[in-house]
Write an enzyme that holds these catalytic residues in place. Structure first.
Site, PDB file in Angstrom:
ATOM      1  N   HIS A  95      63.461  73.579 -17.185  1.00 34.94           N
ATOM      2  CA  HIS A  95      62.479  73.828 -16.132  1.00 34.94           C
ATOM      3  C   HIS A  95      61.712  75.110 -16.436  1.00 34.94           C
ATOM      4  CE1 HIS A  95      60.692  74.565 -12.202  1.00 34.94           C
ATOM      5  NE2 HIS A  95      60.945  73.296 -11.911  1.00 34.94           N
ATOM      6  N   GLU A 167      55.833  68.740 -16.309  1.00 32.29           N
ATOM      7  CA  GLU A 167      55.480  69.668 -15.231  1.00 32.29           C
ATOM      8  C   GLU A 167      54.448  70.668 -15.735  1.00 32.29           C
ATOM      9  OE1 GLU A 167      58.678  72.189 -13.974  1.00 32.29           O
ATOM     10  OE2 GLU A 167      59.019  72.842 -16.019  1.00 32.29           O
TER      11      GLU A 167
END
Length: 255
Positions: A95, A167
């Site tokens: 992430h 993302e």
């Protein structure tokens, strides 16, 4: 055929009350939804509680991180076997918040990927570019580099039964979102990049979109052929908002 997966990343949010109330709300909201996988990733300290609250539901348990070490003198860490033991299935790695705040490299994240595969867990590999990289036209190069850290060490077969979450870092928590066409173009690039090594594996990889997905943009995003669900941040902390996204994914892919 790929089935979409919508996963909620709770990040550093939660309490014993929130876990109970949010999961109860999700079970109610999603009781009749079919055709879309659902998972939630609470903070590690609440995983056991969440697992008990999810018992008997179709919502899978996820986690937000894993250590590369299996056991030993590594204070504050959580191993893949511990996550498996407590009932977690989908584990987020790479992430942007961990890449940024914890200085995790592509190579380090690839090690986590391998540890999860060895444990029989499903990596949710996050990749994506910053705003500066996006403006410099480096989106594809950045995504390729982040994928290659795994492809070049573990091979394309490692992406069997794996999730990739695209993302765009500039769209996380900012309220900005890539247009459906922009997101689809990157998702197709990701699939094509894996397909260079193994087309069959690439075809079945779930590729989620993870840039400020909400009730307003979910349906249009999910109609894109290479967008297989979403990794949801803020909206996953409200049962009704998260359920709208799940239902949108189920409806879009039903056809």
């Amino acid at each position: 055929m790929r089935h979409p997966l919508v996963m909620g990343n709770w990040k550093l949010n939660g309490s014993t009350n929130l876990v109970n109330e949010l999961i109860a709300g999700l079970r109610k909201e999603l009781s009749t939804v079919d055709g879309c996988g659902v998972a939630i990733a609470p903070p590690a300290i609440y995983l056991d509680q969440a697992n008990h609250q999810l018992a008997g539901s179709r919502i899978a348990l996820g986690a937000q991180n894993v250590d590369v070490n299996l056991s030993g003198a590594f204070t504050g860490e959580t191993s893949a076997e511990m996550l498996k033991d407590i009932g977690a299935k989908y584990i987020i790695i790479g992430h942007s918040e961990r890449r940024t705040y914890h200085k995790e490299s592509d190579e380090f994240i690839a090690k986590k990927f391998g540890v999860l595969k060895d444990a029989g867990l499903i990596p949710v590999l996050c990749i994506g570019e910053t705003e500066a990289e996006n403006e410099a036209g480096q989106t594809e190069a950045v995504c390729a580099r982040q994928l290659d850290a795994v492809l070049n060490t573990l091979g394309a077969k490692a992406f069997e039964n794996t999730v990739v979450a695209y993302e765009p870092v500039w769209a996380i928590g900012t309220g900005k979102s890539a247009t459906p066409a922009q997101a689809q173009a990157v998702h197709k690039f990701i699939r094509d990049h894996i397909a260079k090594q193994d087309a069959a594996v690439a075809e079945q990889v779930i590729i989620q979109y993870g840039g400020s997905v909400n009730a307003a943009n979910a349906a249009e995003l999910f109609t894109q052929p290479d967008i297989d669900g979403a990794l949801v941040g803020g909206a996953s902390l409200k049962a009704d908002a998260f359920a709208v996204i799940v239902k949108a994914a189920a409806d879009a892919k039903r056809g």
